[in-house]
Design a protein around this motif. Structure first.
Motif, PDB file in Angstrom:
ATOM      1  N   THR A 117      18.578 -34.530  61.560  1.00  0.00           N
ATOM      2  CA  THR A 117      19.844 -34.523  61.160  1.00  0.00           C
ATOM      3  C   THR A 117      20.065 -35.535  60.099  1.00  0.00           C
ATOM      4  O   THR A 117      20.994 -35.349  59.256  1.00  0.00           O
ATOM      5  N   GLU A 118      19.500 -36.763  59.803  1.00  0.00           N
ATOM      6  CA  GLU A 118      19.311 -37.463  58.872  1.00  0.00           C
ATOM      7  C   GLU A 118      19.173 -36.848  57.613  1.00  0.00           C
ATOM      8  O   GLU A 118      19.518 -36.911  56.316  1.00  0.00           O
ATOM      9  N   TYR A 119      18.115 -36.089  57.803  1.00  0.00           N
ATOM     10  CA  TYR A 119      17.276 -35.377  56.584  1.00  0.00           C
ATOM     11  C   TYR A 119      18.469 -34.346  55.973  1.00  0.00           C
ATOM     12  O   TYR A 119      18.899 -34.449  54.821  1.00  0.00           O
ATOM     13  N   PHE A 120      18.949 -33.598  56.805  1.00  0.00           N
ATOM     14  CA  PHE A 120      20.093 -32.770  56.440  1.00  0.00           C
ATOM     15  C   PHE A 120      21.285 -33.454  55.923  1.00  0.00           C
ATOM     16  O   PHE A 120      21.927 -33.028  54.764  1.00  0.00           O
ATOM     17  N   THR A 121      21.587 -34.599  56.143  1.00  0.00           N
ATOM     18  CA  THR A 121      22.701 -35.448  55.713  1.00  0.00           C
ATOM     19  C   THR A 121      22.290 -36.129  54.399  1.00  0.00           C
ATOM     20  O   THR A 121      23.260 -36.284  53.358  1.00  0.00           O
ATOM     21  N   ASP A 122      20.854 -36.386  54.019  1.00  0.00           N
ATOM     22  CA  ASP A 122      20.760 -37.345  52.970  1.00  0.00           C
ATOM     23  C   ASP A 122      20.257 -36.504  51.920  1.00  0.00           C
ATOM     24  O   ASP A 122      19.979 -37.137  50.862  1.00  0.00           O
ATOM     25  N   ASN A 123      19.870 -35.483  52.085  1.00  0.00           N
ATOM     26  CA  ASN A 123      19.362 -34.476  51.029  1.00  0.00           C
ATOM     27  C   ASN A 123      20.095 -33.302  50.785  1.00  0.00           C
ATOM     28  O   ASN A 123      20.624 -32.644  51.352  1.00  0.00           O
ATOM     29  N   GLU A 124      20.027 -33.293  49.389  1.00  0.00           N
ATOM     30  CA  GLU A 124      20.917 -31.833  48.788  1.00  0.00           C
ATOM     31  C   GLU A 124      20.169 -30.813  49.011  1.00  0.00           C
ATOM     32  O   GLU A 124      18.655 -30.659  49.097  1.00  0.00           O
ATOM     33  N   LEU A 125      20.604 -29.751  49.619  1.00  0.00           N
ATOM     34  CA  LEU A 125      20.149 -28.157  50.061  1.00  0.00           C
ATOM     35  C   LEU A 125      19.931 -27.689  48.655  1.00  0.00           C
ATOM     36  O   LEU A 125      20.473 -26.810  48.094  1.00  0.00           O
TER      37      LEU A 125
END
Length: 227
Positions: A117-125
């Motif tokens: 979940t943190e990766y989804f939040t912290d990284n641009e898609l």
């Protein structure tokens, strides 16, 4: 880009991973003939593990053996993909009370889910494949909280097929359409940690609504191109 086999990864697993990745990212779209020679050459390995990997994909329903033609990537229509998603949804809904009950027994699983979940939040898609693989990981981790290995086997067997074709379908969508769905994992995780069964069930239902919407969007694009 093809990644080399990991230190602890067999050549069969390496070939299987790479072929699945190529199906997922559209390099081998549905209907494509899987040439053992071409694949073995591109991976830099012998044909033996490639043949074994393709046979496993046939057993999983990802590929289809056609007499006198060879093996092709299976063609699944929207209805078939939705049927697989339905099974996935039923398993996840069944898992809700067990996951909450077992929450305190699996801190390592919770840590992995939090990292996703943190990766989804912290990284641009920017790379759909990376995010899609993390999406799959998050949901598999959720089901594993049940502690039921048979349920996990059923989930992974169904999703190994459904995920590939669902991901191939929605990878054709604009990345902006995926942001809400990927970020929604944070809400699911928060509901899980709160041990609020009603809220968690609501979040999962909402999440699957996004998945069904994605499939319908893709089907509408395909239908418009065929007219």
């Amino acid at each position: 880009m093809t990644q080399a086999a990991g230190q602890d990864e067999s050549l069969l697993d390496y070939a299987l991973r790479e072929i699945k990745a190529r199906i997922q990212n559209g390099t081998y779209p549905p209907g494509t003939k899987l040439s053992t020679q071409e694949i073995s050459d591109s991976l830099g390995i012998s044909r033996t593990p490639v043949v074994a990997a393709i046979n496993r994909l046939v057993a999983q329903g990802v590929a289809e053996a056609i007499p006198r033609r060879g093996t092709i990537v299976a063609r699944l229509n929207g209805r078939q993909i939705k049927d697989m998603i339905d099974v996935r949804r039923m398993i996840e809904e069944f898992s809700i009370p067990l996951a909450i009950k077992n929450l305190d027994f699996y801190p390592n699983i919770l840590q992995e889910m939090q990292e996703v979940t943190e990766y989804f939040t912290d990284n641009e898609l920017s790379d759909y494949t990376v995010f899609a693989n993390l999406d799959t990981k998050f949901h598999q981790l959720f089901v594993s909280l049940t502690g039921n290995q048979q349920l996990m086997n059923l989930y992974e067997m169904n999703w190994s097929v459904g995920a590939l074709f669902y991901m191939y379908s929605v990878s054709k969508m604009p990345l902006s359409r995926h942001v809400k769905a990927f970020n929604h994992h944070k809400e699911i995780f928060a509901a899980l940690l709160s041990k609020n069964e009603e809220d968690l069930r609501e979040k999962i239902t909402e999440h699957f609504g996004m998945i069904y919407d994605s499939i319908e969007w893709y089907e509408s694009q395909v239908n418009s191109m065929e007219k």
